[in-house]
Design a protein around this motif. Structure first.
Motif, PDB file in Angstrom:
ATOM      1  N   SER A  13      -1.913  -4.989   5.613  1.00 13.47           N
ATOM      2  CA  SER A  13      -1.546  -5.460   4.036  1.00 13.47           C
ATOM      3  C   SER A  13      -1.290  -3.684   4.170  1.00 13.47           C
ATOM      4  CB  SER A  13      -2.361  -5.658   4.100  1.00 13.47           C
ATOM      5  OG  SER A  13      -2.413  -7.608   3.841  1.00 13.47           O
ATOM      6  N   ALA A  14      -2.637  -2.348   4.274  1.00 11.78           N
ATOM      7  CA  ALA A  14      -1.712  -1.525   4.192  1.00 11.78           C
ATOM      8  C   ALA A  14      -0.841  -1.037   4.460  1.00 11.78           C
ATOM      9  CB  ALA A  14      -3.180  -0.495   3.763  1.00 11.78           C
ATOM     10  N   SER A  15      -0.462  -1.148   5.792  1.00 10.39           N
ATOM     11  CA  SER A  15       0.640  -0.898   6.259  1.00 10.39           C
ATOM     12  C   SER A  15       2.296  -1.318   5.864  1.00 10.39           C
ATOM     13  CB  SER A  15       0.718  -1.092   8.571  1.00 10.39           C
ATOM     14  OG  SER A  15      -0.880  -0.608   8.482  1.00 10.39           O
ATOM     15  N   TYR A  16       1.464  -2.978   5.697  1.00  9.04           N
ATOM     16  CA  TYR A  16       2.621  -3.631   5.175  1.00  9.04           C
ATOM     17  C   TYR A  16       3.729  -2.760   3.917  1.00  9.04           C
ATOM     18  CZ  TYR A  16       4.988  -8.012   3.716  1.00  9.04           C
ATOM     19  OH  TYR A  16       5.522  -9.815   4.171  1.00  9.04           O
ATOM     20  N   ARG A  17       2.713  -2.746   3.226  1.00  6.80           N
ATOM     21  CA  ARG A  17       2.669  -1.754   1.624  1.00  6.80           C
ATOM     22  C   ARG A  17       3.976  -0.388   1.069  1.00  6.80           C
ATOM     23  NH1 ARG A  17      -3.526  -1.060  -0.318  1.00  6.80           N
ATOM     24  NH2 ARG A  17      -3.858  -3.193  -0.306  1.00  6.80           N
ATOM     25  N   VAL A  18       3.420  -0.395   2.756  1.00  6.79           N
ATOM     26  CA  VAL A  18       4.072   1.472   3.256  1.00  6.79           C
ATOM     27  C   VAL A  18       5.265   1.079   4.322  1.00  6.79           C
ATOM     28  CG1 VAL A  18       4.302   3.618   4.396  1.00  6.79           C
ATOM     29  CG2 VAL A  18       2.189   2.950   3.424  1.00  6.79           C
ATOM     30  N   ARG A  19       5.131  -0.065   4.496  1.00  4.59           N
ATOM     31  CA  ARG A  19       6.537  -0.076   5.392  1.00  4.59           C
ATOM     32  C   ARG A  19       7.866  -0.470   4.042  1.00  4.59           C
ATOM     33  NH1 ARG A  19       3.481  -3.144   9.394  1.00  4.59           N
ATOM     34  NH2 ARG A  19       3.844  -5.387   8.402  1.00  4.59           N
ATOM     35  N   ILE A  20       7.522  -2.054   2.997  1.00  8.11           N
ATOM     36  CA  ILE A  20       8.487  -1.936   1.816  1.00  8.11           C
ATOM     37  C   ILE A  20       8.464  -0.983   1.268  1.00  8.11           C
ATOM     38  CG2 ILE A  20       8.247  -3.284  -0.345  1.00  8.11           C
ATOM     39  CD1 ILE A  20       5.829  -4.845   0.991  1.00  8.11           C
ATOM     40  N   ALA A  21       7.656   0.184   1.438  1.00  8.59           N
ATOM     41  CA  ALA A  21       8.025   1.176   0.379  1.00  8.59           C
ATOM     42  C   ALA A  21       9.476   1.944   0.903  1.00  8.59           C
ATOM     43  CB  ALA A  21       6.863   2.468   0.146  1.00  8.59           C
ATOM     44  N   SER A  62       4.357  18.747  11.289  1.00  2.85           N
ATOM     45  CA  SER A  62       2.833  18.299  11.311  1.00  2.85           C
ATOM     46  C   SER A  62       2.689  18.306  10.627  1.00  2.85           C
ATOM     47  CB  SER A  62       2.598  20.179  11.711  1.00  2.85           C
ATOM     48  OG  SER A  62       3.272  20.215  10.390  1.00  2.85           O
ATOM     49  N   ALA A  63       3.265  17.080   9.514  1.00  7.84           N
ATOM     50  CA  ALA A  63       2.077  16.581   8.106  1.00  7.84           C
ATOM     51  C   ALA A  63       1.251  15.051   8.425  1.00  7.84           C
ATOM     52  CB  ALA A  63       2.825  16.289   6.577  1.00  7.84           C
ATOM     53  N   ARG A  64      -0.036  14.549   8.498  1.00  6.73           N
ATOM     54  CA  ARG A  64      -0.399  13.676   8.487  1.00  6.73           C
ATOM     55  C   ARG A  64      -0.892  13.082   6.869  1.00  6.73           C
ATOM     56  NH1 ARG A  64       0.800  15.779  12.256  1.00  6.73           N
ATOM     57  NH2 ARG A  64       0.101  15.345  14.739  1.00  6.73           N
ATOM     58  N   ILE A  65      -0.921  11.960   6.558  1.00  3.09           N
ATOM     59  CA  ILE A  65      -1.153  11.697   5.462  1.00  3.09           C
ATOM     60  C   ILE A  65      -1.778  10.327   5.817  1.00  3.09           C
ATOM     61  CG2 ILE A  65      -0.726  11.048   2.872  1.00  3.09           C
ATOM     62  CD1 ILE A  65       2.161  12.420   4.627  1.00  3.09           C
ATOM     63  N   THR A  66      -3.006   9.753   4.855  1.00  4.64           N
ATOM     64  CA  THR A  66      -3.734   8.569   5.310  1.00  4.64           C
ATOM     65  C   THR A  66      -3.977   7.676   3.891  1.00  4.64           C
ATOM     66  OG1 THR A  66      -5.913   9.326   4.449  1.00  4.64           O
ATOM     67  CG2 THR A  66      -5.278  10.057   6.998  1.00  4.64           C
ATOM     68  N   GLN A  67      -3.641   7.113   3.677  1.00  2.00           N
ATOM     69  CA  GLN A  67      -3.997   5.793   2.841  1.00  2.00           C
ATOM     70  C   GLN A  67      -2.685   5.434   1.803  1.00  2.00           C
ATOM     71  OE1 GLN A  67      -6.669   4.781   1.206  1.00  2.00           O
ATOM     72  NE2 GLN A  67      -8.272   5.433   3.014  1.00  2.00           N
ATOM     73  N   SER A  68      -2.546   4.035   2.183  1.00  2.00           N
ATOM     74  CA  SER A  68      -1.483   3.638   1.954  1.00  2.00           C
ATOM     75  C   SER A  68      -0.691   3.955   0.519  1.00  2.00           C
ATOM     76  CB  SER A  68      -1.503   2.587   2.066  1.00  2.00           C
ATOM     77  OG  SER A  68      -2.047   1.610   0.735  1.00  2.00           O
ATOM     78  N   ALA A 103      -5.790  -3.245  -4.333  1.00  3.24           N
ATOM     79  CA  ALA A 103      -6.130  -1.948  -3.379  1.00  3.24           C
ATOM     80  C   ALA A 103      -7.190  -2.097  -3.434  1.00  3.24           C
ATOM     81  CB  ALA A 103      -5.395  -1.065  -3.931  1.00  3.24           C
ATOM     82  N   CYS A 104      -7.787  -1.848  -4.616  1.00  5.67           N
ATOM     83  CA  CYS A 104      -9.437  -1.332  -4.579  1.00  5.67           C
ATOM     84  C   CYS A 104     -10.258  -2.897  -4.935  1.00  5.67           C
ATOM     85  CB  CYS A 104      -9.446  -0.526  -6.313  1.00  5.67           C
ATOM     86  SG  CYS A 104      -8.877   0.749  -6.082  1.00  5.67           S
ATOM     87  N   ASP A 105      -9.899  -3.104  -5.745  1.00  9.99           N
ATOM     88  CA  ASP A 105     -10.465  -4.737  -6.044  1.00  9.99           C
ATOM     89  C   ASP A 105     -10.365  -6.396  -5.270  1.00  9.99           C
ATOM     90  OD1 ASP A 105     -12.095  -3.499  -8.017  1.00  9.99           O
ATOM     91  OD2 ASP A 105     -10.428  -3.696  -9.445  1.00  9.99           O
ATOM     92  N   ILE A 106      -9.316  -6.476  -4.410  1.00 15.23           N
ATOM     93  CA  ILE A 106      -8.679  -7.961  -3.272  1.00 15.23           C
ATOM     94  C   ILE A 106      -9.171  -7.080  -1.746  1.00 15.23           C
ATOM     95  CG2 ILE A 106      -7.583  -9.432  -3.479  1.00 15.23           C
ATOM     96  CD1 ILE A 106      -6.247  -9.530  -5.906  1.00 15.23           C
ATOM     97  N   HIS A 107      -7.930  -6.446  -1.640  1.00 17.96           N
ATOM     98  CA  HIS A 107      -7.971  -5.873  -0.218  1.00 17.96           C
ATOM     99  C   HIS A 107      -8.861  -5.757   0.263  1.00 17.96           C
ATOM    100  CE1 HIS A 107      -6.375  -5.161   3.100  1.00 17.96           C
ATOM    101  NE2 HIS A 107      -6.328  -4.291   3.400  1.00 17.96           N
ATOM    102  N   PRO A 169       2.552  -7.967  -0.023  1.00 18.48           N
ATOM    103  CA  PRO A 169       0.944  -7.845   1.630  1.00 18.48           C
ATOM    104  C   PRO A 169      -0.258  -8.967   1.487  1.00 18.48           C
ATOM    105  CG  PRO A 169       1.926  -6.052   1.830  1.00 18.48           C
ATOM    106  CD  PRO A 169       2.409  -6.410  -0.154  1.00 18.48           C
ATOM    107  N   GLN A 170      -0.720  -8.875  -0.264  1.00 16.82           N
ATOM    108  CA  GLN A 170      -1.803  -9.288  -0.353  1.00 16.82           C
ATOM    109  C   GLN A 170      -1.408 -11.390  -0.149  1.00 16.82           C
ATOM    110  OE1 GLN A 170      -5.096  -8.683  -1.178  1.00 16.82           O
ATOM    111  NE2 GLN A 170      -5.526 -10.494  -0.059  1.00 16.82           N
ATOM    112  N   VAL A 171      -0.473 -11.442  -0.908  1.00 11.96           N
ATOM    113  CA  VAL A 171      -0.087 -12.915  -1.084  1.00 11.96           C
ATOM    114  C   VAL A 171       0.220 -13.341   0.730  1.00 11.96           C
ATOM    115  CG1 VAL A 171       2.030 -14.262  -1.093  1.00 11.96           C
ATOM    116  CG2 VAL A 171       0.783 -13.505  -2.982  1.00 11.96           C
ATOM    117  N   ALA A 172       1.194 -12.703   1.120  1.00  7.69           N
ATOM    118  CA  ALA A 172       1.131 -12.757   2.487  1.00  7.69           C
ATOM    119  C   ALA A 172      -0.630 -13.023   3.325  1.00  7.69           C
ATOM    120  CB  ALA A 172       1.317 -11.554   3.482  1.00  7.69           C
ATOM    121  N   ASN A 173      -1.107 -12.381   3.480  1.00  5.56           N
ATOM    122  CA  ASN A 173      -2.930 -12.204   3.703  1.00  5.56           C
ATOM    123  C   ASN A 173      -3.622 -13.703   3.133  1.00  5.56           C
ATOM    124  OD1 ASN A 173      -5.592 -11.600   4.157  1.00  5.56           O
ATOM    125  ND2 ASN A 173      -4.691  -9.356   4.136  1.00  5.56           N
TER     126      ASN A 173
END
Lengths: 214, 214
Positions: A13-21, A62-68, A103-107, A169-173
């Motif tokens: 779901s977290a990947s899916y959020r970023v894909r939408i953005a 060269s940048a790497r960013i984590t967390q959706s 992102a904090c209280d459900i997923h 993504p949360q609904v899909a999940n």
């Protein structure tokens, strides 16, 4: 611009959020599959990219960013239009509240590593695991449904925001877990309207190159 | 300016994050205790304020903002100095990554409602519950320790940020659960340095009017 690489997993779901953005902002990107079912995220190769061993990770040169949510904030700076987080006012409050609620209280309570821990080391039954899943969806979606309005295509205002990037993504999940969502007509209406847009439809798990049915 | 009211609980990590931010920004505020041990957060009165039944909620005149990260974003707009989220660049990325790591991937798995669900309806033993707690702390803190540097008083840069507002309550929470944190010297150093500042020290659970020992 060098192509952005998104290290993710079709069903995450977290990947899916970023894909939408990425789609909403029209940014070209390349999918790099990280199979979290077989544990690739815990291998030394991926952990060198992301020490938390979680997907997704965005690579931009060269940048790497984590967390959706941090990644979507980065994309907002890279390509400010269309804005996914309103600049201010009550709309900004509500977008950020909804994003955090999901992102904090459900997923985090319902993702793969947690469900595996429950049925693995904790020895919880499948029925108990399903109750656990449903409990956090119900608590979160009850609150979200109360915040949404009876009209409109999106969670907040008249265009997609970060809140919608988290909601779909949360609904899909939840649908994948066969949760009955009929008590949430506002959530379902917004989800359906979002999925009419290419950015949402193209980001769906079954459109990704690492998709495996079932 | 009418006083801000923070509906929270002395031992709630999410409330503690907001208390630190209020202190760093020098904003006057009033504590309204919501006893999450006795279930006040699930009563109709509090749910009218926050349908998710979670603490904290900020009340500013007629505005109500929920979710600690959304509240701190609101405070950043209300009182921009000192900034808690850098305006851009790699420092902004890292601050948001750390905040999400703690607020999405550690704390939601280890908070009171989750631990109560484990030992309640799931029938998990106290030892298993402690293993669960330790597992998420270890996964999260291992990653965080790798991101931090061997020097400096704060998580990112030379001033407190949102990352420190999240870190200090999470360390307090782990210490309350008697987790051995000796493998995390960078985390412990930053925690100690932060607690020398009045904004962090005054936000501690035992300084709140609803504090109960034990």
């Amino acid at each position: 611009m060098a192509a952005l690489k998104l290290h993710g997993f079709f069903n995450s779901s977290a990947s899916y959020r970023v894909r939408i953005a990425l789609g909403l902002k029209g940014l070209p990107w390349e999918h790099v599959g990280v199979n979290i079912r077989t544990g690739v995220q815990n291998g030394a190769g991926y952990k060198a990219l992301n020490p938390a061993g979680l997907v997704p990770t965005l690579e931009d040169g060269s940048a790497r960013i984590t967390q959706s949510l941090a990644i979507i904030d980065y994309l907002e700076r890279l390509q400010p239009a269309p804005r996914l987080v309103p600049e201010g006012g009550t709309e900004r409050n509500r977008v950020l509240e909804i994003a955090s609620l999901i992102a904090c209280d459900i997923h985090p309570l319902n993702n793969l590593r947690v469900l595996k821990t429950l049925t693995g080391s904790l020895g919880v039954s499948d029925a108990q695991k399903n109750d656990w899943y449903l409990n956090w969806i119900t608590q979160g979606f009850d609150a979200l449904e109360a915040w949404l309005s009876d009209e409109g295509d999106f969670c907040v205002g008249d265009a997609p925001t970060l809140a919608d990037c988290c909601l779909v993504p949360q609904v899909a999940n939840a649908q994948r877990m066969k949760v009955d969502l009929s008590a949430y007509p506002r959530i379902l209406r917004i989800n359906d309207q979002c999925l009419r847009l290419a950015a949402f439809a193209d980001a769906a798990p079954n459109r990704q190159p690492d998709f495996v049915a079932g």
